[in-house]
Design an enzyme around this catalytic site. Sequence first.
Site, short mmCIF file in Angstrom:
data_model
loop_
_atom_site.label_atom_id
_atom_site.label_comp_id
_atom_site.label_asym_id
_atom_site.label_seq_id
_atom_site.Cartn_x
_atom_site.Cartn_y
_atom_site.Cartn_z
N ASP A 80 -0.96 59.77 141.45
CA ASP A 80 -0.23 60.07 142.69
C ASP A 80 -0.42 61.53 143.06
OD1 ASP A 80 1.33 59.71 144.92
OD2 ASP A 80 3.23 59.53 143.85
N LYS A 81 -0.05 61.81 144.31
CA LYS A 81 -0.08 63.17 144.85
C LYS A 81 1.32 63.48 145.35
CE LYS A 81 -0.11 63.68 148.94
NZ LYS A 81 0.70 64.21 150.07
N HIS A 82 1.75 64.72 145.13
CA HIS A 82 3.03 65.13 145.74
C HIS A 82 2.79 66.40 146.53
CE1 HIS A 82 7.29 65.78 146.31
NE2 HIS A 82 7.04 67.05 146.08
N SER A 83 3.33 66.42 147.74
CA SER A 83 3.25 67.65 148.54
C SER A 83 4.66 68.21 148.66
CB SER A 83 2.71 67.31 149.93
OG SER A 83 3.06 68.33 150.83
N THR A 120 6.91 61.04 155.07
CA THR A 120 5.93 59.95 155.07
C THR A 120 6.57 58.61 155.45
OG1 THR A 120 4.63 61.12 153.44
CG2 THR A 120 4.26 58.75 153.55
N ARG A 168 23.40 70.22 144.96
CA ARG A 168 22.68 71.49 145.18
C ARG A 168 22.68 71.85 146.65
NH1 ARG A 168 17.12 70.09 143.17
NH2 ARG A 168 16.57 72.12 143.97
N SER A 183 13.64 68.14 139.67
CA SER A 183 13.88 67.15 140.71
C SER A 183 12.58 66.43 141.10
CB SER A 183 14.48 67.88 141.93
OG SER A 183 14.52 67.06 143.05
N LYS A 187 11.08 62.50 139.51
CA LYS A 187 10.81 61.37 140.43
C LYS A 187 9.35 60.92 140.33
CE LYS A 187 12.81 63.67 143.71
NZ LYS A 187 13.49 64.27 144.83
N LYS A 188 8.44 61.87 140.21
CA LYS A 188 7.02 61.49 140.14
C LYS A 188 6.71 60.84 138.79
CE LYS A 188 5.92 61.85 143.94
NZ LYS A 188 5.13 60.93 144.78
N1 URA Z 1 12.15 68.19 147.05
C1 URA Z 1 12.74 67.53 146.03
O1 URA Z 1 12.52 66.35 145.83
N2 URA Z 1 13.59 68.23 145.24
C2 URA Z 1 13.85 69.53 145.40
O2 URA Z 1 14.61 70.09 144.63
C3 URA Z 1 13.23 70.20 146.48
C4 URA Z 1 12.37 69.50 147.28
#
Ligand code: URA
Length: 427
Positions: A80-83, A120, A168, A183, A187-188
């Site tokens: 996967d890619k995360h931006s 997205t 937060r 965070s 998730k990734k």
């Molecule tokens: N995106 C996230 O998923 N978590 C963060 O803490 C900041 C940006």
Amino acid sequence: MNPVWTIAKKRDGEELTAEEIGHFITDYASGEIPDYQMSALAMAIYLQGMSTAEIAALTDNMLASGATFSWPDGGLPKVDKHSTGGIGDKVSLPLAPMLACCDLQVPMISGRGLGATGGTLDKLESIPGFRTDLSMDEMRQVVDSVGCVISGATADLVPADRKLYALRDVTATVPSIPLITGSIMSKKLAEGLDALVLDVKFGSGAFMKTEALARELAESMVNTGKRMGVGTTALLTDMNQPLGRMVGNAVEVDESVAALEGRGPADLMEVTLALGAELLVSTKQADTLDQARATLQQTIDNGAAREKFAQMVAAQGGDLEAARPVAPESEVVTPRAGFVSAINAERLGEAVIAMRGGRQQLGDVLDLSTGFEMQVRLGDRVEAGQPLARLFAPPEVANAGRDKLLSAIELSDEQSEVRPLILERIA
Ligand code: URA
């Protein structure tokens, strides 16, 4: 273990043990530790920072707070890619099917617009019928049958992050590198990946405004990914102007389809191919980044990636050939001549929000037909009366969008230096 001791230890700048972090996060996720104690720890982390070992323990325990994908041994590598988010950043749409054409599988969990940056899921929902609320089982089925899926996080994935992120947001502790790392990476990593590439953006349209902060975040996330056994690399990319020309929702899907048909703008293709190449090399599908880029380009040239995207859309209930919403079009022209010397990309994101293509408040219903097409880039020369952008907006919001757009583009008499799009690779 008394949570007050853990808070006090971090407040005083000491390093927490994995056990202390584990207890705190587990008890917070289960409701045993109240929000006010978690808020105090989050602020102590914000002020004192965390070591790599602490960040890994934080990520690991957040990940363990919910369900995770596990895949049978011997299957294709999962990537996967995360931006970190930007304006006009639609890379996920062409990239997921391109990767799925290269003997990789992509279980991509995506988000909605955050602040001025687009999301997205919002973009994909402009495709008639497209579902972004698949269950974990449905996601698994689409990955098995098509090779890629793009859907939202389910309630059982990383519940600790859902709770902590909301906290937060209201305790001024979002911009903390350890907390952002925990965070994003939890998730990734819940996707059960073999390799991950991070697109960490810096500049006027990015979460991280400076290169130094983007580098620090990239290094933190790469170290955490590697420590947790996932091949992780990052690119630092410039977000001082939109990526591609289209900004909005349906219009960004249009540009993504054009990219898959070999008509993508050069900057979008450069970033998409560079990020994809990282994953092909990390999973040993290619020996070099150059070879990987060529393999990915081939999936566009032979039409396979376009076909794969249509299959993914159909598997998620959508119809790629059905008309997507499009708002009435008008031009935004410049009143004066000059060189485009600066673009406030965040303000361009605000232009989309002003045209109801992004949220002002949680729960806002979006108009997915609005947006704009940039007709200038940094360094371009423009003459008075020349169009800067094509605006897509119904009359009642067009002026608000036009005003924001004009105020985001700075013209000067001197041509300024145009900087590279990809600044650095962090491996
Ligand atoms: N995106 C996230 O998923 N978590 C963060 O803490 C900041 C940006």
